[in-house]
Design an enzyme around this catalytic site. Structure first.
Site, PDB file in Angstrom:
ATOM      1  CG  HIS B 131      -2.118  -0.861   1.078  1.00 48.87           C
ATOM      2  ND1 HIS B 131      -2.058  -2.221   1.258  1.00 48.87           N
ATOM      3  CD2 HIS B 131      -3.409  -0.589   0.734  1.00 48.87           C
ATOM      4  CE1 HIS B 131      -3.268  -2.746   1.057  1.00 48.87           C
ATOM      5  NE2 HIS B 131      -4.105  -1.779   0.730  1.00 48.87           N
ATOM      6  CE  LYS B 135      -3.660  -0.503   4.927  1.00 42.83           C
ATOM      7  NZ  LYS B 135      -5.024  -0.064   5.288  1.00 42.83           N
TER       8      LYS B 135
END
Lengths: 244, 244, 244, 244
Positions: B131, B135
């Protein structure tokens, strides 16, 4: 034609070396020596390849140097003191060369060189290695070494730490932190020894991967060393400098 | 032609929904409602898509059910009690349908379904997710859910634990252990939301990967739900059942 | 305990089958038959695995059916007429089963099933296969079959052709066109038999890949068929239906 | 602080350059010039970045050289005669530098450099490129250039042709043959510009891949050139030499 002798010829790596030498156009497999056999069998060789054991390798090296025979050594366990001892043995004849390498995989060496070179151009870098499930340690030495090369290249270029806002990771999914570079280890059936470096920047990904499926993959590096060793008196550690 | 209204039309997901509805041959974007605007604007619609906020969604749902309007809901935070509350609201009109989904990414749902189906046929399985570095939690909820599906499928098939001889892993390179399935999280520039499952057996590898680069990737799933919801009275959780 | 006999036991696949049966907890390797040996050796077996040759397989099948022995057949060359002939042989005893499969690789079958299932959800799909450089035909039969399954699934869902604005491709870099699905064939050292399907949609990628590195990868499929065949009277073509 | 002017500031690349310069700690966005605006706006700049059009770039270059301003040029269409013309313009002031590059993607350049370096160590090499489906030509210029670099490196090392026993390939699945290196082009939704080189040897695979998802990925290369150009009088073609 290079006359090659192989020590440890009946071990798994030794057998693969014998086959590879035999198949090479510019080499002849002159003699092979297995456990309990006399080194005299390789006396006339140009180059001796040694894939025996740590307990035997130093005596083998001394024996070869004494007879002016170059060596290519794939025995493990060569830490700094042992390399120093090898250097002293080689000092007895300044014309004799020896290539001692922890890893004859050309692909693995290229991956490390390229990763070090690319490191300063990307914000993020992570290492993923995958090995067979019988391996008892994690991560692999090659992965740790690669992560350190990346970290050193970033530091030299003055890069800050990588972006990572992670606050919560209770189970450790982010993997090992090696000098600020994350290393992930997979243990899975279907793998022998694989390594991948993934770099990332804004709107961009860059990756280098090496996948070794068989010990045959180490043979080109062994043959490269056999061809090069006569031209490199003294000790050469690793095959990195032989690749260009 | 399905007349579609969009709530939360000026949020990032809402704008993407408006564009997608507008571009679909079988739908018309009949009305959009942003914060502080009256729901009356969507009164005549067949289906209302709601990408507003947890604090608004229940009232929106009740309003739509009262008027016989089907809904497709992408608001986060629907745990079991909230789903139960939604079911009660829907009970007021047994002909009205609502699809509430935590993830409208068809690719992510397919990956989970396929991973669950493949799991019992391979000795080893590991999950790697990657990701963007902003995040704050790791691993991703999708990765954890996928690992649990794999673990459940293995248990149901009576499979033993995966082979793994690791004895030494001082820095945690083997990642998170989710019900016996290893999960590795990468955080890197150049990624939005990616997930990969790697299976391995003797002499064999099998992998499924999904790479979401843009919220546009959620729109096919939203449109699928818009098309399907009129034919599914009551509550449908997730888009899994709409895929075939 | 299933008593298993193996025909063609000294061929490369036959040897792998013997090892796999031997290692399975619920099977016993009861008898093996090589060229010039009598089939009588497998007379008492529950299941016979046949990896012999097209010229021998029909007689072997008839012999087994006569004795009420189930068969698992990996001999190549079973086209429609030969499958019909096999069906007639099996009709002699309605309680006896036979699984005849062109490919016992579970991974390859899963890849095809998943690709067919995913096809209608993505705008684009291309197939990349990679094989060892001694293969004389391209693309592989599995790749062609996969492309046809994708094309059929798209047609059934009413999808148009894939987006592709290519006007100039003088050297054919876009690969083979199989029912509108592009298929690319790589021939490279380091591969045995690999296949990958890459799907793409707006802001999204989805991929499924299978990498067979060794004929060991076919053994789980053979064992699956050995376990299943007694419960499936008559002819079963392929292992697809055995996977759930 | 480097004072930077941007020509073509309202084009898609120009806007991205303005944002990148603005965000860089060691640069100031001093002036921007769009179509129909006077170049005088950038008169006091240290470096001018030109992402205009082939019809305007030569006059822009001459104007800058006259005022002692260094340039970084991303306009396409610089073939040999145009590069020669640029050299002549630059000869007017031997202290002024210009970097003219067909591609400012550092990742793409690293991929080409690494591929050329790795080429002689592997038996097989194939190039796979993937682009958005609106691209009208195949394969990409970068892929062709990479294949030629690989072919040249193999030739220099005295390597024979790659192993490939293909006899039958009626539909052209083996792709384009560029100097003996196979190039495969994928056109798919979900891609912008990607390139991958896969090398193979006995029991070994090695791959390098670059995936450009956004024009943001070209900005680090532009900034690198802006920083370097003052120290490189005369013409520099490409950013290759700036990477170390």
């Amino acid at each position: 034609m290079i006359e090659v002798g192989v020590l440890g010829a009946h071990g798994r790596m030794g057998r693969a070396v014998c086959e590879a030498v035999d198949a090479a156009d510019d080499m002849a497999l002159a003699a092979t020596v297995d456990r309990d056999e006399s080194l005299e069998k390789v006396a006339g060789c140009d180059v001796v390849v040694d894939f025996t054991l740590p307990g035997a390798v130093m005596a083998n090296l001394a024996w070869c140097v004494e007879r002016g025979i170059h060596t290519v050594v794939g025995v493990s366990g060569f830490d700094a003191p042992r390399l120093e001892a090898a250097r002293e043995i080689l000092a007895a004849d300044p014309e004799v060369g020896s290539v001692i390498a922890p890893n004859f995989g050309i692909g693995a060496v290229l991956l490390m060189q390229f990763a070090a070179r690319a490191a300063k151009h990307f914000d993020s870098a992570e290492v993923i290695e995958a090995h067979h499930p019988r391996k008892i340690d994690a991560p692999s030495g090659t992965a740790v070494h690669t992560a350190r090369l990346i970290a050193a290249a970033r530091a030299e270029a003055g890069l800050d730490g990588m972006p990572d806002a992670t606050e919560t990771d209770p189970q450790g999914s982010r993997g090992a932190d090696v000098d600020g570079v994350r290393v992930h280890a997979i243990r899975s059936a279907g793998y022998v020894a694989s390594q991948e470096v993934r770099f990332g920047g804004p709107g961009e990904r860059f990756a280098i991967s090496h996948d070794s499926l068989d010990r045959a993959s180490f043979m080109p590096g062994v043959l490269l060393a056999v061809r090069a060793v006569a031209g490199r008196p003294g000790l050469t550690v690793g095959i990195d400098d032989l690749l260009d």
